[in-house]
Design a protein around this motif. Sequence first.
Motif, PDB file in Angstrom:
ATOM      1  N   TYR B  44       0.834  -1.199   0.000  1.00 43.12           N
ATOM      2  CA  TYR B  44       0.000   0.000   0.000  1.00 43.12           C
ATOM      3  C   TYR B  44       0.867   1.247   0.000  1.00 43.12           C
ATOM      4  CZ  TYR B  44       1.060   0.776   4.909  1.00 43.12           C
ATOM      5  OH  TYR B  44       1.690   1.016   6.082  1.00 43.12           O
ATOM      6  N   ASN B  45       0.265   2.330  -0.411  1.00 44.94           N
ATOM      7  CA  ASN B  45       0.923   3.632  -0.297  1.00 44.94           C
ATOM      8  C   ASN B  45      -0.176   4.680  -0.103  1.00 44.94           C
ATOM      9  OD1 ASN B  45      -0.206   3.742  -2.786  1.00 44.94           O
ATOM     10  ND2 ASN B  45       1.698   3.474  -3.900  1.00 44.94           N
ATOM     11  N   ASP B  46      -0.022   5.832  -0.684  1.00 47.01           N
ATOM     12  CA  ASP B  46      -0.983   6.905  -0.411  1.00 47.01           C
ATOM     13  C   ASP B  46      -2.161   6.890  -1.380  1.00 47.01           C
ATOM     14  OD1 ASP B  46       0.783   9.583  -2.120  1.00 47.01           O
ATOM     15  OD2 ASP B  46       0.476   7.485  -2.602  1.00 47.01           O
ATOM     16  N   SER B  47      -2.552   5.756  -1.809  1.00 44.84           N
ATOM     17  CA  SER B  47      -3.628   5.681  -2.800  1.00 44.84           C
ATOM     18  C   SER B  47      -4.980   5.534  -2.118  1.00 44.84           C
ATOM     19  CB  SER B  47      -3.396   4.506  -3.722  1.00 44.84           C
ATOM     20  OG  SER B  47      -3.536   3.352  -2.957  1.00 44.84           O
ATOM     21  N   GLU B  48      -5.981   5.384  -2.939  1.00 44.88           N
ATOM     22  CA  GLU B  48      -7.347   5.281  -2.424  1.00 44.88           C
ATOM     23  C   GLU B  48      -7.524   4.058  -1.531  1.00 44.88           C
ATOM     24  OE1 GLU B  48     -11.872   4.833  -4.166  1.00 44.88           O
ATOM     25  OE2 GLU B  48     -10.136   4.532  -5.453  1.00 44.88           O
ATOM     26  N   TYR B  49      -6.881   2.966  -1.945  1.00 45.38           N
ATOM     27  CA  TYR B  49      -7.041   1.756  -1.154  1.00 45.38           C
ATOM     28  C   TYR B  49      -6.524   1.953   0.260  1.00 45.38           C
ATOM     29  CZ  TYR B  49      -6.631  -2.872   0.629  1.00 45.38           C
ATOM     30  OH  TYR B  49      -6.753  -3.971   1.424  1.00 45.38           O
ATOM     31  N   ALA B  50      -5.330   2.536   0.347  1.00 46.49           N
ATOM     32  CA  ALA B  50      -4.747   2.737   1.662  1.00 46.49           C
ATOM     33  C   ALA B  50      -5.594   3.689   2.494  1.00 46.49           C
ATOM     34  CB  ALA B  50      -3.329   3.276   1.511  1.00 46.49           C
ATOM     35  N   ARG B  51      -6.135   4.695   1.848  1.00 46.01           N
ATOM     36  CA  ARG B  51      -6.956   5.647   2.598  1.00 46.01           C
ATOM     37  C   ARG B  51      -8.204   4.960   3.144  1.00 46.01           C
ATOM     38  NH1 ARG B  51      -5.625   9.213  -1.547  1.00 46.01           N
ATOM     39  NH2 ARG B  51      -7.631   8.942  -2.547  1.00 46.01           N
ATOM     40  N   ASN B  52      -8.773   4.084   2.361  1.00 45.37           N
ATOM     41  CA  ASN B  52      -9.947   3.370   2.849  1.00 45.37           C
ATOM     42  C   ASN B  52      -9.584   2.368   3.926  1.00 45.37           C
ATOM     43  OD1 ASN B  52     -12.586   3.908   1.340  1.00 45.37           O
ATOM     44  ND2 ASN B  52     -11.047   3.957  -0.261  1.00 45.37           N
ATOM     45  N   GLU B  99     -17.148  -1.833  -0.170  1.00 38.52           N
ATOM     46  CA  GLU B  99     -16.002  -2.726  -0.360  1.00 38.52           C
ATOM     47  C   GLU B  99     -15.344  -2.448  -1.707  1.00 38.52           C
ATOM     48  OE1 GLU B  99     -17.311  -6.691  -0.140  1.00 38.52           O
ATOM     49  OE2 GLU B  99     -17.819  -6.613   1.977  1.00 38.52           O
ATOM     50  N   LEU B 100     -14.041  -2.512  -1.709  1.00 41.51           N
ATOM     51  CA  LEU B 100     -13.328  -2.314  -2.967  1.00 41.51           C
ATOM     52  C   LEU B 100     -13.301  -3.621  -3.747  1.00 41.51           C
ATOM     53  CD1 LEU B 100     -10.192  -0.121  -2.304  1.00 41.51           C
ATOM     54  CD2 LEU B 100     -12.147   0.376  -3.736  1.00 41.51           C
ATOM     55  N   LEU B 101     -13.645  -3.524  -4.998  1.00 40.25           N
ATOM     56  CA  LEU B 101     -13.579  -4.704  -5.856  1.00 40.25           C
ATOM     57  C   LEU B 101     -12.122  -4.918  -6.264  1.00 40.25           C
ATOM     58  CD1 LEU B 101     -14.958  -6.895  -7.534  1.00 40.25           C
ATOM     59  CD2 LEU B 101     -15.264  -5.207  -9.339  1.00 40.25           C
ATOM     60  N   ILE B 102     -11.576  -6.057  -5.916  1.00 37.70           N
ATOM     61  CA  ILE B 102     -10.193  -6.361  -6.272  1.00 37.70           C
ATOM     62  C   ILE B 102     -10.116  -6.916  -7.689  1.00 37.70           C
ATOM     63  CG2 ILE B 102      -8.154  -7.701  -5.651  1.00 37.70           C
ATOM     64  CD1 ILE B 102      -8.832  -5.665  -3.557  1.00 37.70           C
ATOM     65  N   GLU B 123     -11.413  -7.740  -0.835  1.00 40.62           N
ATOM     66  CA  GLU B 123     -10.370  -8.043   0.133  1.00 40.62           C
ATOM     67  C   GLU B 123     -10.908  -8.018   1.556  1.00 40.62           C
ATOM     68  OE1 GLU B 123      -8.451  -6.219   2.446  1.00 40.62           O
ATOM     69  OE2 GLU B 123      -6.981  -7.799   2.745  1.00 40.62           O
ATOM     70  N   ALA B 124     -11.674  -6.998   1.897  1.00 44.54           N
ATOM     71  CA  ALA B 124     -12.146  -6.875   3.271  1.00 44.54           C
ATOM     72  C   ALA B 124     -13.395  -6.015   3.289  1.00 44.54           C
ATOM     73  CB  ALA B 124     -11.059  -6.257   4.146  1.00 44.54           C
ATOM     74  N   ASP B 125     -14.121  -6.118   4.390  1.00 40.03           N
ATOM     75  CA  ASP B 125     -15.291  -5.284   4.589  1.00 40.03           C
ATOM     76  C   ASP B 125     -14.838  -3.964   5.207  1.00 40.03           C
ATOM     77  OD1 ASP B 125     -17.672  -4.143   5.059  1.00 40.03           O
ATOM     78  OD2 ASP B 125     -18.460  -5.712   6.370  1.00 40.03           O
ATOM     79  N   LEU B 126     -14.867  -2.904   4.419  1.00 37.27           N
ATOM     80  CA  LEU B 126     -14.364  -1.623   4.908  1.00 37.27           C
ATOM     81  C   LEU B 126     -15.382  -0.898   5.782  1.00 37.27           C
ATOM     82  CD1 LEU B 126     -12.610  -0.368   1.660  1.00 37.27           C
ATOM     83  CD2 LEU B 126     -11.568  -1.395   3.649  1.00 37.27           C
ATOM     84  N   GLN B 142     -12.843  -3.977  13.406  1.00 39.43           N
ATOM     85  CA  GLN B 142     -12.032  -4.339  12.254  1.00 39.43           C
ATOM     86  C   GLN B 142     -12.428  -5.748  11.826  1.00 39.43           C
ATOM     87  OE1 GLN B 142     -10.031  -2.379  10.777  1.00 39.43           O
ATOM     88  NE2 GLN B 142      -9.150  -0.908  12.208  1.00 39.43           N
ATOM     89  N   ASN B 143     -11.856  -6.185  10.738  1.00 38.52           N
ATOM     90  CA  ASN B 143     -12.202  -7.525  10.261  1.00 38.52           C
ATOM     91  C   ASN B 143     -11.749  -8.611  11.226  1.00 38.52           C
ATOM     92  OD1 ASN B 143     -13.429  -7.492   7.423  1.00 38.52           O
ATOM     93  ND2 ASN B 143     -11.876  -5.916   7.363  1.00 38.52           N
ATOM     94  N   TRP B 144     -10.689  -8.339  11.964  1.00 35.87           N
ATOM     95  CA  TRP B 144     -10.207  -9.370  12.889  1.00 35.87           C
ATOM     96  C   TRP B 144     -10.882  -9.276  14.253  1.00 35.87           C
ATOM     97  CZ3 TRP B 144      -7.170  -5.771  10.472  1.00 35.87           C
ATOM     98  CH2 TRP B 144      -6.770  -4.677  11.213  1.00 35.87           C
ATOM     99  N   THR B 145     -11.766  -8.290  14.459  1.00 37.78           N
ATOM    100  CA  THR B 145     -12.509  -8.239  15.712  1.00 37.78           C
ATOM    101  C   THR B 145     -13.983  -8.565  15.495  1.00 37.78           C
ATOM    102  OG1 THR B 145     -12.962  -5.889  15.461  1.00 37.78           O
ATOM    103  CG2 THR B 145     -10.977  -6.495  16.673  1.00 37.78           C
ATOM    104  N   HIS B 146     -14.535  -8.082  14.383  1.00 38.88           N
ATOM    105  CA  HIS B 146     -15.958  -8.258  14.160  1.00 38.88           C
ATOM    106  C   HIS B 146     -16.254  -9.105  12.918  1.00 38.88           C
ATOM    107  CE1 HIS B 146     -16.129  -5.206  17.168  1.00 38.88           C
ATOM    108  NE2 HIS B 146     -17.423  -5.084  17.098  1.00 38.88           N
TER     109      HIS B 146
END
Lengths: 126, 202
Positions: B44-52, B99-102, B123-126, B142-146
Amino acid sequence: MTKPVIKWIDVQVTAANQKFTEQIELEKTVLSIRGLALSSIRNDLMYFRGSQRVEINRDEIFPEGYQSQMLMTGTNVPLNDKYYKTGDMKPGNGIIKMDYQDTDDGRTVFTPYSVRLNIECLIDEV
Amino acid sequence: MKEQCIITKVPITLKGELRTFQIKIPRTAMRIIGIETGIVAMKYNDSEYARNQFAAQAVQAQAAQAVQASPAIKVPGPVPVPAPGPQSLFMSTLVFRPELLIGELKLRSLEKANIFYIKDVHEADLSMMFGDFSITPGFIPQNWTHGRHRLVDPVVVNGETTVIQGLFKDRLGERIGKDWPYAVNVYVWYEINDSHDSQPCS
């Protein structure tokens, strides 16, 4: 008379991008293995970085590279549903082995953590 | 019958990449019973995915700031109870992030015509925390808690097939407009005839 009990294997992940292996041998009173689940003291690290291979009685249940996040559940999942159901699997020689692989994926910063493979067993309560 | 799994890693490196791959099915397979997918090695970097993906951390920081800015009510006890700030933590959860479509995955058996499995890979439920009033600054959903218990997508395919042909089309790179390296894990679960007994062995 049978009774469900939970056994577990703890794996200490002390270095990034390495494989760690642990195994336990179940008691002879264990009649069957009914479920498997993963948990960790750092669920975020295990979610992004973890994969594992699990074998029971030398049978491979999850192959190498199977992501840990597939076996994780959140707090809102009922306790009885948290486990991956293995059916009434016979323990055979009773040896359960886990090879846990930590892999950096760029989304997390490594810090030492531990991973626990929870095993739901049915024992013969004599 | 015993279940086994094959993992095939499909690397994606280019924007909008269309990648074909093959999954060899063992001779011992009686039938294919399920498919799972997972995303790995995503940088990841400073793109939309990382921001989400990391918006939760921003919400957490914002909430902590709001709590600090709000006056504390003095109560007889060791822990001061903060009054709700101008932007409460709950209000910050009411921003829906889809959710982002991968990408899109298609599988077909070489022995049969037509596709037997197609899936939009996410990838994950944002929006795990959407409208969650139990949110606290120290416990952001988060996905690992809920996250829910993941289940295999059941399929019924004859195990006599020798090869499954797969096709994956990248949509993430198309959306953000740049190359984005990652890999998709395709898990194929199948049954084998477990003729040997599993009694104790040395």
